[in-house]
Design a protein around this motif. Structure first.
Motif, PDB file in Angstrom:
ATOM      1  N   GLY A 143     -13.321   0.745   2.318  1.00  0.00           N
ATOM      2  CA  GLY A 143     -12.035   1.238   2.817  1.00  0.00           C
ATOM      3  C   GLY A 143     -11.165   1.630   1.647  1.00  0.00           C
ATOM      4  O   GLY A 143     -11.662   2.039   0.597  1.00  0.00           O
ATOM      5  N   ILE A 144      -9.845   1.481   1.818  1.00  0.00           N
ATOM      6  CA  ILE A 144      -8.910   1.763   0.728  1.00  0.00           C
ATOM      7  C   ILE A 144      -7.979   0.556   0.544  1.00  0.00           C
ATOM      8  O   ILE A 144      -7.809  -0.259   1.443  1.00  0.00           O
ATOM      9  N   ILE A 145      -7.401   0.470  -0.635  1.00  0.00           N
ATOM     10  CA  ILE A 145      -6.417  -0.570  -0.926  1.00  0.00           C
ATOM     11  C   ILE A 145      -5.235   0.079  -1.646  1.00  0.00           C
ATOM     12  O   ILE A 145      -5.360   1.181  -2.193  1.00  0.00           O
ATOM     13  N   LEU A 146      -4.077  -0.614  -1.637  1.00  0.00           N
ATOM     14  CA  LEU A 146      -2.909  -0.134  -2.352  1.00  0.00           C
ATOM     15  C   LEU A 146      -2.760  -0.877  -3.674  1.00  0.00           C
ATOM     16  O   LEU A 146      -3.300  -1.969  -3.859  1.00  0.00           O
ATOM     17  N   SER A 147      -2.006  -0.287  -4.567  1.00  0.00           N
ATOM     18  CA  SER A 147      -1.805  -0.895  -5.884  1.00  0.00           C
ATOM     19  C   SER A 147      -1.090  -2.243  -5.781  1.00  0.00           C
ATOM     20  O   SER A 147      -1.239  -3.096  -6.650  1.00  0.00           O
ATOM     21  N   GLU A 148      -0.335  -2.442  -4.681  1.00  0.00           N
ATOM     22  CA  GLU A 148       0.336  -3.722  -4.438  1.00  0.00           C
ATOM     23  C   GLU A 148       0.231  -4.070  -2.953  1.00  0.00           C
ATOM     24  O   GLU A 148       0.378  -3.185  -2.106  1.00  0.00           O
ATOM     25  N   GLU A 149      -0.024  -5.343  -2.663  1.00  0.00           N
ATOM     26  CA  GLU A 149      -0.036  -5.792  -1.277  1.00  0.00           C
ATOM     27  C   GLU A 149       1.340  -6.292  -0.851  1.00  0.00           C
ATOM     28  O   GLU A 149       1.675  -6.268   0.331  1.00  0.00           O
ATOM     29  N   GLU A 150       2.155  -6.756  -1.818  1.00  0.00           N
ATOM     30  CA  GLU A 150       3.508  -7.232  -1.560  1.00  0.00           C
ATOM     31  C   GLU A 150       4.422  -6.773  -2.692  1.00  0.00           C
ATOM     32  O   GLU A 150       4.017  -6.776  -3.850  1.00  0.00           O
ATOM     33  N   LEU A 151       5.655  -6.396  -2.327  1.00  0.00           N
ATOM     34  CA  LEU A 151       6.629  -5.981  -3.332  1.00  0.00           C
ATOM     35  C   LEU A 151       8.004  -6.536  -2.968  1.00  0.00           C
ATOM     36  O   LEU A 151       8.396  -6.523  -1.803  1.00  0.00           O
ATOM     37  N   VAL A 152       8.734  -7.025  -3.975  1.00  0.00           N
ATOM     38  CA  VAL A 152      10.128  -7.409  -3.807  1.00  0.00           C
ATOM     39  C   VAL A 152      10.955  -6.398  -4.592  1.00  0.00           C
ATOM     40  O   VAL A 152      10.782  -6.265  -5.814  1.00  0.00           O
ATOM     41  N   ILE A 153      11.832  -5.668  -3.887  1.00  0.00           N
ATOM     42  CA  ILE A 153      12.616  -4.609  -4.527  1.00  0.00           C
ATOM     43  C   ILE A 153      14.100  -4.838  -4.230  1.00  0.00           C
ATOM     44  O   ILE A 153      14.480  -4.958  -3.062  1.00  0.00           O
ATOM     45  N   PRO A 154      14.954  -4.904  -5.238  1.00  0.00           N
ATOM     46  CA  PRO A 154      16.396  -5.050  -5.003  1.00  0.00           C
ATOM     47  C   PRO A 154      16.971  -3.803  -4.335  1.00  0.00           C
ATOM     48  O   PRO A 154      16.454  -2.689  -4.522  1.00  0.00           O
ATOM     49  N   VAL A 155      18.020  -3.963  -3.557  1.00  0.00           N
ATOM     50  CA  VAL A 155      18.692  -2.841  -2.889  1.00  0.00           C
ATOM     51  C   VAL A 155      19.080  -1.784  -3.920  1.00  0.00           C
ATOM     52  O   VAL A 155      19.599  -2.095  -4.991  1.00  0.00           O
ATOM     53  N   GLY A 156      18.783  -0.518  -3.576  1.00  0.00           N
ATOM     54  CA  GLY A 156      19.147   0.592  -4.444  1.00  0.00           C
ATOM     55  C   GLY A 156      18.102   0.974  -5.470  1.00  0.00           C
ATOM     56  O   GLY A 156      18.226   2.009  -6.121  1.00  0.00           O
ATOM     57  N   GLU A 157      17.050   0.178  -5.614  1.00  0.00           N
ATOM     58  CA  GLU A 157      16.013   0.483  -6.580  1.00  0.00           C
ATOM     59  C   GLU A 157      14.759   1.042  -5.902  1.00  0.00           C
ATOM     60  O   GLU A 157      14.628   1.007  -4.681  1.00  0.00           O
ATOM     61  N   THR A 158      13.829   1.570  -6.714  1.00  0.00           N
ATOM     62  CA  THR A 158      12.601   2.169  -6.187  1.00  0.00           C
ATOM     63  C   THR A 158      11.374   1.577  -6.867  1.00  0.00           C
ATOM     64  O   THR A 158      11.472   0.982  -7.947  1.00  0.00           O
ATOM     65  N   ASP A 159      10.226   1.772  -6.229  1.00  0.00           N
ATOM     66  CA  ASP A 159       8.942   1.384  -6.814  1.00  0.00           C
ATOM     67  C   ASP A 159       7.895   2.337  -6.241  1.00  0.00           C
ATOM     68  O   ASP A 159       8.107   2.953  -5.191  1.00  0.00           O
ATOM     69  N   GLU A 160       6.771   2.482  -6.958  1.00  0.00           N
ATOM     70  CA  GLU A 160       5.756   3.456  -6.547  1.00  0.00           C
ATOM     71  C   GLU A 160       4.447   2.763  -6.189  1.00  0.00           C
ATOM     72  O   GLU A 160       4.012   1.841  -6.873  1.00  0.00           O
TER      73      GLU A 160
END
Length: 387
Positions: free
Chosen positions: A62-79
């Motif tokens: 199948g496929i997987i993502l680079s992260e299974e869980e992410l904590v991101i503060p309000v106003g910020e981004t992640d890829e």
């Protein structure tokens, strides 16, 4: 006659020689073929072990993502990135469809960039199609946030206050640090804790106080410090005040000059009789007398004597009533405080009471209404409801 020195070979001997030659050639040919077979076998094995000739999805589950869980503060981004779920986890470079189940909390664009919008939880889904088969992978997003009780505060030189955290997400997020972003000459911080910090004004100016959480979330408060104008004298309009036990009163103090704004420190000589807070609010605790003192850092002071008496007994004109379902009556006071009363029914399914003391019968039964004065005096009104 046969000539001397010459000998003819019999035909049987010739046949034997021919047969030997055939066997010899056969063995030679078989050896060559065997050698060729060995050569091709080795070559074939090398091809089998040469992975670069395989496609990335060979052996893919199948496929997987680079992260299974992410904590991101309000106003910020992640890829996020998509990988094949194979032994080498090769990056997938084809078309990906991205979707968020809570776009108001965390949105995602066509490139897999996640933007944290407000505190909460969301799930990002990546969908791809490989050789006609659809595959999905997921990432759980926690959008972290923290808010302080106030965003702007004005203090006078020498004044202190407790700056509290109003809310945080996730709830178990802890404070990493409290810090002064700018204006270190104007304020100082003490007693840093997981819920609050004490801010003390040092010098006129402005400062920015920030709290930093383990999650990466942060919040700030701007502190404006005003120069203190020293009081040359203090006085109370009333030097003697009588209070009923349980009551409260805010003391006002007159200063000179009128523009004086330096900090006043309050104290009570007998806290069992009455206490006073930093704003001059006095709470009567028990019978007796106490002296409330207002004092400045420069030593100017004023005093007021508080006499606390037992609260006046609260009595009602009528202690009970018989009502039919749907009817109502009002509770009336005979003696004691008539203003600032509160009412509470112990059986609101039978009878309810509003803030003015009006009782309404709802269904058969008995209900007791407790009437409470600010002084702490209480009285009970009993309602019997019939059909």
């Amino acid at each position: 006659m046969t000539k001397r020195g010459t000998k003819k070979t019999p035909w049987r001997t010739l046949f034997s020689l021919l047969l030997a030659l055939c066997v010899c050639f056969s063995s030679f040919g078989f050896g060559v073929m065997a050698a060729e077979d060995d050569y091709y076998d080795e070559d074939y094995d090398e091809d089998e072990d040469y992975d670069d000739w395989q496609s990335p999805w060979d052996g893919m589950e199948g496929i997987i993502l680079s992260e299974e869980e992410l904590v991101i503060p309000v106003g910020e981004t992640d890829e996020l990135f998509v990988y094949y779920d194979n032994e080498d986890e090769d990056e997938y470079e084809g078309k990906v469809t991205w979707e968020s189940d809570e776009p108001s909390i965390a949105s995602v664009n066509k490139n897999g960039t996640v933007t944290a919008k407000k505190a909460g939880d969301a799930c990002i889904t990546a969908t791809v199609v490989i050789e006609g088969e659809e595959y999905e992978a997921y990432c759980d997003i926690v959008v972290a946030d923290v808010k302080l009780e106030k965003k702007n505060i004005t203090l006078i030189e020498g004044q202190s206050l407790v700056l509290n955290i109003k809310s945080r997400y996730p709830e178990d997020d802890k404070v990493d640090d409290w810090d002064i972003d700018k204006g270190e000459r104007s304020v100082k911080l003490s007693k840093k804790a997981n819920k609050s910090v004490i801010v003390t004004a040092k010098k006129a100016g402005s400062a920015k106080i920030s709290v930093f959480m383990d999650s990466g979330a942060e919040a700030s408060c701007t502190i404006t410090v005003k120069k203190a104008v020293t009081s040359t004298s203090l006085a109370f309009p009333k030097k003697n005040i009588e209070m009923a036990k349980g009551s409260k009163v805010i003391l006002s103090v007159t200063r000179k000059p009128k523009k004086a704004n330096d900090i006043i420190f309050w104290s009570s000589s007998r806290k069992k009789v009455a206490t006073v807070d930093a704003k001059g609010e006095v709470t009567a605790k028990g019978k007796g007398k106490t002296v409330i003192t207002a004092k400045t850092a420069k030593g100017k002071k004023a005093t007021c004597t508080i006499t606390v008496k037992a609260p006046e007994k609260l009595t009602l004109k009528s202690a009970s009533a018989n009502l039919k379902v749907g009817s109502s009556t009002s509770i009336k006071v005979r003696s004691g405080a008539k203003n600032g009363l509160s009412y509470k029914s112990n059986n609101p399914k039978v009878a309810v009471v509003n803030r003015k003391g009006k009782v309404t019968a709802l269904k058969p039964g008995v209900a007791k209404i407790t009437v409470t004065a600010k002084s702490g005096s209480k009285a009970t009104f009993t309602v019997k409801v019939k059909k």
